[in-house]
Design an enzyme around this catalytic site. Structure first.
Site, short mmCIF file in Angstrom:
data_model
loop_
_atom_site.label_atom_id
_atom_site.label_comp_id
_atom_site.label_asym_id
_atom_site.label_seq_id
_atom_site.Cartn_x
_atom_site.Cartn_y
_atom_site.Cartn_z
N GLU A 191 0.85 -1.20 0.00
CA GLU A 191 0.00 0.00 0.00
C GLU A 191 0.88 1.24 0.00
O GLU A 191 2.01 1.21 0.46
CB GLU A 191 -0.97 -0.03 1.18
CG GLU A 191 -0.32 -0.18 2.56
CD GLU A 191 0.26 1.08 3.10
OE1 GLU A 191 -0.19 2.17 2.68
OE2 GLU A 191 1.17 1.00 3.95
N ASN B 184 9.45 4.34 -0.26
CA ASN B 184 9.53 5.10 1.00
C ASN B 184 10.92 5.68 1.24
O ASN B 184 11.05 6.82 1.69
CB ASN B 184 9.12 4.21 2.18
CG ASN B 184 7.61 4.25 2.39
OD1 ASN B 184 6.89 4.94 1.67
ND2 ASN B 184 7.12 3.52 3.38
N HIS C 74 9.46 19.76 1.30
CA HIS C 74 9.23 20.73 2.39
C HIS C 74 10.22 20.44 3.51
O HIS C 74 10.20 19.34 4.08
CB HIS C 74 7.81 20.61 2.93
CG HIS C 74 6.77 20.92 1.90
ND1 HIS C 74 6.53 22.20 1.47
CD2 HIS C 74 5.96 20.13 1.18
CE1 HIS C 74 5.59 22.18 0.53
NE2 HIS C 74 5.23 20.93 0.34
N CYS D 277 6.39 4.69 9.26
CA CYS D 277 6.89 4.05 8.04
C CYS D 277 8.30 4.43 7.65
O CYS D 277 9.17 3.56 7.53
CB CYS D 277 5.94 4.37 6.89
SG CYS D 277 4.24 3.92 7.28
N LYS E 135 11.27 3.30 9.98
CA LYS E 135 11.31 1.83 10.02
C LYS E 135 11.75 1.25 8.66
O LYS E 135 12.58 0.35 8.60
CB LYS E 135 9.90 1.34 10.39
CG LYS E 135 9.60 -0.10 10.07
CD LYS E 135 8.22 -0.49 10.56
CE LYS E 135 7.10 -0.20 9.58
NZ LYS E 135 7.03 -1.08 8.43
#
Ligand code: UGA
Length: 437
Positions: free
Chosen positions: A150, A210, A253, A262, A265
């Site tokens: 996801e 990520n 930013h 998330c 980790k």
């Protein structure tokens, strides 16, 4: 098709509610009885815009139901999503005990062809391991294991689910792929691209996405420091580079460092896995180092703003969650910054619109205020840690009147030099030089 979801935490609950919104019949399983009771009453145990509405509507329509513990109801599921946590263990790698536990719970109930879908962020090779595990426990079972990571952000998870940039399916089986495509057909009809890749590519893509975003943040945080020293404005720099489509405007930013459940980790887990494969990701290792140092550097900013000494000083804090529109405190910058301020002798008064309930027990020596204006009372300095919308609406002139000192350290650039000047505040933003009232 009937869908079961194991783990009604952030990912599982949002996915379950959104699958119900797409028209499917969904049952969410969780071991926490209190949460299950709450969700059955249409109340979300997490703060997430839009989720309460979905729970109430689809709970009432019967499309979304909740069960405590895995039971025989699982046998009728065509697709079983595993959406349990994969927390970071002490050495930095992802801990799979909840995934193993979920598989152990579902295996006895498998009946008919079932697709087991790993939605949790799992280390490279986990889909293969899960498949082998099920095969050894139930050699008779007819199943496939797929990866479907996801890309939901807390605070906009419902919107991210319904309007994703892409849907990623990692699959080794045509039959399973077809079922997942059918599941997501309503979104494909709205032109959402569905990509099918190998399971290992999907597993790695989730970590790579990520860590890439985390890298953008660490990059802009360093450019921000350089902008301050050189006399540039980081917002102008970010805008100028972001207009290049190859770079993109998002996630540029600057702030007090990334947090949440998330990025820290997953950055750590990728570093760990890459070393195991003897292919270290040294760039990502640096991203992590920059982020850890960043939080402490923010403490130094506040110390500087009050003249180099915190003993006997009162510091007001606006926002403690890792970002706005969530009550999540996991790895929030406040968890490093506030204890450090207190350690150095400051009295800390803080306010957060939603996060204080969770923050209270994590930040025990902080004085919690009932409104944003209250943190200015007798404060020598006020620091903004989270960019909640309501902070922008504060009357800075009135707020300045409540203060003992005159420093405003804005770690999220909520305010502007002009507004601070008007209020007679010394203003310490991120990525431009401070202005002195
Ligand atoms: C992140 C990813 O954005 C999602 O795509 C992913 O699905 C999710 O992790 C996950 O793996 O479950 P999330 O942790 O909810 O989502 O939060 P983000 O909006 O990504 O923000 C993470 C941190 O980065 C926050 O502390 C935020 O303040 C910080 N940030 C973000 C910045 O400092 N600057 C930015 O430009 C953007």
């Amino acid at each position: 098709m009937k869908i079961s979801i194991i783990g009604a935490g952030y990912v599982g609950l949002v996915s379950g509610a959104c699958f119900a919104e797409l028209g499917w019949k969904v049952t969410c399983f969780d071991n926490d009885e209190t949460r299950i009771d709450q969700m059955r009453q249409g109340v979300s145990p997490i703060f997430e815009p839009g989720l309460d509405d979905l729970l109430a509507r689809h709970g009432a329509s019967g499309h979304l139901s909740f069960q405590c513990g895995a039971d025989a109801a699982l046998a009728s599921a065509d697709l079983i999503f595993i959406a349990v946590g994969t927390p970071m263990s002490d050495d930095g790698k992802a801990d799979l005990f909840q995934v193993i536990d979920a598989i152990t719970q579902i295996v006895p109930h498998l009946s008919g062809y079932t697709v087991i879908v790993l939605k949790s962020t799992v280390p490279i090779g986990t889909n293969d391991k899960v498949e082998a595990m099920i095969r050894s426990l139930r050699p008779d079972a007819d199943f496939d294991v797929c990866s479907n990571p996801e890309f939901l952000r807390e605070g906009s998870a419902v919107q991210d689910f319904m309007q994703p940039d892409r849907i990623l399916i990692g699959s080794n089986s045509q039959r399973a792929t077809e079922m997942l495509r059918q599941l997501y057909r309503p979104l494909e009809m709205r032109d959402v691209p569905i990509m099918t890749v190998s399971r290992i590519s999907a597993e790695l893509a989730k970590y790579a996405a990520n860590t890439f975003l985390a890298m953008k943040i660490s990059f802009i945080n360093e450019i921000s420091d350089l902008s301050e020293k050189a006399g540039a404005n980081v917002s102008e720099v970010a805008m100028a580079i972001g207009k290049d489509h190859r770079i993109g405007e998002k996630f540029l930013h600057p702030g007090p460092g990334y947090g949440g459940s998330c990025f820290p980790k997953d950055v750590s887990a990728l570093i760990f896995q890459a070393r195991e494969f003897n292919s270290p990701v040294t760039l990502v290792e640096q991203v992590q180092k920059i982020n850890i140092a960043r939080k402490l550097a923010m403490v130094a900013r506040i110390v500087d703003a009050v003249g180099g000494e915190l003993e006997g000083k009162t510091i007001g804090i606006l926002g403690v969650t890792f970002k706005p529109n969530t009550d999540d405190m996991r790895d929030a910058a406040s968890l490093t910054i506030l204890p450090s301020l207190i350690e150095k002798g400051a009295k800390v008064m803080a306010y957060d619109p939603i996060g204080m309930r969770n923050a209270r027990h994590m930040l025990p020596r902080v004085n919690w205020m009932s409104g944003p204006q209250d943190v200015f009372n007798d404060a020598d300095c006020v620091a903004v840690l989270t960019e909640w919308g309501e902070f922008n609406a504060l009357d800075l002139i009135e707020a300045r009147g409540l203060m003992r000192g005159d420093a405003l350290v804005d770690l999220r650039n909520v305010f502007t030099h002009e507004r601070a000047r008007e209020a007679g505040l010394r203003y310490y933003p991120i990525g431009t030089q401070p202005s002195h009232g």
